[in-house]
Design an enzyme around this catalytic site. Structure first.
Site, PDB file in Angstrom:
ATOM      1  N   TRP A  90       0.833  -1.233  -0.104  1.00 15.88           N
ATOM      2  CA  TRP A  90       0.072  -0.033  -0.052  1.00 15.88           C
ATOM      3  C   TRP A  90       0.951   1.143  -0.067  1.00 15.88           C
ATOM      4  CZ3 TRP A  90      -4.247  -0.690  -2.300  1.00 15.88           C
ATOM      5  CH2 TRP A  90      -4.996  -1.633  -2.331  1.00 15.88           C
ATOM      6  N   ASP A 159      -1.945   6.735   6.280  1.00 17.12           N
ATOM      7  CA  ASP A 159      -3.099   5.969   5.717  1.00 17.12           C
ATOM      8  C   ASP A 159      -3.256   5.011   6.843  1.00 17.12           C
ATOM      9  OD1 ASP A 159      -4.530   4.054   4.676  1.00 17.12           O
ATOM     10  OD2 ASP A 159      -3.039   3.723   2.910  1.00 17.12           O
ATOM     11  N   LYS A 183     -12.420  -1.775   5.755  1.00 13.72           N
ATOM     12  CA  LYS A 183     -11.582  -2.821   6.418  1.00 13.72           C
ATOM     13  C   LYS A 183     -12.178  -2.924   7.884  1.00 13.72           C
ATOM     14  CE  LYS A 183      -9.151  -3.006   2.766  1.00 13.72           C
ATOM     15  NZ  LYS A 183      -7.866  -2.085   2.569  1.00 13.72           N
TER      16      LYS A 183
HETATM   17  C1  LIG Z   1      -7.395  -1.459   1.149  1.00  7.72           C
HETATM   18  C2  LIG Z   1      -6.484  -0.288   1.424  1.00  7.72           C
HETATM   19  C3  LIG Z   1      -6.086   0.456   0.540  1.00  7.72           C
HETATM   20  C4  LIG Z   1      -6.949   0.908  -0.707  1.00  7.72           C
HETATM   21  O1  LIG Z   1      -8.292   1.138  -0.272  1.00  7.72           O
HETATM   22  P1  LIG Z   1      -9.355   1.573  -1.465  1.00  7.72           P
HETATM   23  O2  LIG Z   1     -10.554   1.713  -0.657  1.00  7.72           O
HETATM   24  O3  LIG Z   1      -9.404   0.154  -2.256  1.00  7.72           O
HETATM   25  O4  LIG Z   1      -8.942   2.482  -2.218  1.00  7.72           O
HETATM   26  C5  LIG Z   1      -5.130   1.740   0.736  1.00  7.72           C
HETATM   27  N1  LIG Z   1      -4.446   1.581   1.874  1.00  7.72           N
HETATM   28  C6  LIG Z   1      -4.792   0.342   2.898  1.00  7.72           C
HETATM   29  C7  LIG Z   1      -3.608   0.410   4.145  1.00  7.72           C
HETATM   30  C8  LIG Z   1      -5.675  -0.456   2.772  1.00  7.72           C
HETATM   31  O5  LIG Z   1      -5.598  -1.372   3.407  1.00  7.72           O
END
Ligand SMILES: *Cc1c(COP(=O)(O)O)cnc(C)c1O
Length: 346
Positions: A90, A159, A183
């Site tokens: 990521w 993030d 998530k």
């Molecule tokens: C799933 C995830 C993403 C991407 O998320 P989207 O909603 O599909 O854009 C980015 N960063 C992390 C840490 C993730 O787990």
């Protein structure tokens, strides 16, 4: 996993929300009813994370992937560079997106060890002219998590897609936090952004309307139609989290759950986890079988026991147990029991 209580409440309110005669799915985002839903979701979100008054909370769309671009569009374009920590898939995607828009300084990378650890901050090569420092708090695919907050003078951008609300955090240490909801929070389609007010509006030139955070702070996340149902369900999850004792209680549960699984994996000669112990994720437990030819059989047996979605990400294979907030200890225990049985049989 979502809390069963939340799913039951959403089901009970599906046809008629609080006597309004209609479903949240049918509500105008400009209605009084929805105004009360989004206000209450934001209030509870702020309480849970103890967000200071000088931070704005946004309910956006586009996922964390859009934030990979909105962050540099608002803070990097027109500046010298931005610092990024590379700890896995990521953060790699965040770096790629930012590189299209400006200069990226990768301060540290764990690629040399196949992203199995978090490079300690004393090894970071921070730039002197960076606009911000970006990192991914939990690498969802590799199962690598920061259990500490970087100590930097520049605005810290993070993030937290897969570990926001898993434990208390000190929001005042950050310039901006973002997280896709799907998530550890609620349904797909909602992205939460928490941003310190004084950082807004400095971009030269200003990004397009939709990409400018100010467009959304000014409009109270209603510049256009927000993901109403996802916000409603996230709000139910925030109520549930408060009822569970908030993030201190979540942190304790999450630690116990992960410890149970890692202890079993470490004691086993059949299952393995390659991540440095102090950097292991409490949310996503990656593991491999001694013989990858048994992977499919393992997954089939797991599914028969309602142990679902254990297949690792297509990019790295193996297995991954995602044990987010709503997963009870009993769920992890059931997985450990099955792994024990499988190991004995193979
Ligand atoms: C799933 C995830 C993403 C991407 O998320 P989207 O909603 O599909 O854009 C980015 N960063 C992390 C840490 C993730 O787990």
């Amino acid at each position: 996993m979502l809390p069963e209580e939340v799913l039951r409440q959403a089901a009970a309110e599906m046809l008629d929300w609080h006597g309004s005669g209609h479903s949240v799915l049918e509500m105008s985002h400009r209605s009084q009813e929805f105004a009360s839903i989004i206000a209450s979701a934001e209030r509870n979100l702020r309480d849970l994370l103890a967000i200071p008054d000088n931070y704005r909370v946004l309910f956006l769309q586009g996922g964390a992937t859009l934030q990979f671009e909105m962050v540099p569009l608002n803070f990097l374009v027109g500046c010298g560079c931005a610092d990024y920590v590379h700890t896995g898939i990521w953060s790699g995607k965040a770096i790629k997106a930012a590189q299209r828009l400006g200069k990226v300084n990768v301060v540290a990378s764990a690629e040399d060890a196949k992203f199995t650890y978090v490079p300690p901050q004393n090894e970071w090569r921070l730039a002197t002219d960076a606009a911000y420092v970006h990192y991914v708090a939990n690498e969802t695919i590799g199962g690598v998590e920061f259990h500490w907050t970087p100590d930097v003078e520049l605005p810290l951008v993070c993030d937290m897609s897969s570990n926001l609300f898993s434990r208390p955090i000190d929001v005042s240490r950050y310039g901006l936090i973002y997280a896709g909801a799907q998530k550890n929070i609620g349904p797909a389609g909602l992205t939460i952004v928490i941003v310190r007010e004084d950082l807004l509006g400095k971009a030269q030139p200003a990004p397009s309307l939709m990409m400018d955070y100010r467009t959304h702070t000014r409009a109270g996340s209603m510049h256009n139609t927000p993901p109403t149902y996802a916000i409603y369900v996230a709000g139910l999850v925030f109520d549930w989290l408060k009822g569970q004792g908030g993030l201190v209680a979540m942190a304790k549960n999450n630690y116990e759950k992960a410890q149970l699984l890692y202890d079993f994996i470490d004691a086993s000669s059949f299952f393995a986890n390659p991540v440095r112990k102090c950097d292991r994720s409490l949310m996503n437990v990656f593991f491999t079988l001694a013989d990858p030819a048994l992977d499919e059989l393992f997954l089939t047996g797991a599914k028969e026991r309602a142990l679902l979605q254990l297949k690792g990400h297509q990019l790295i294979g193996g297995m991954r147990a995602s044990i987010y907030n709503a997963m009870p200890l009993a769920g992890v225990q059931a997985l450990v029991n099955y792994m024990q049985e499988f190991e004995a049989g193979h």
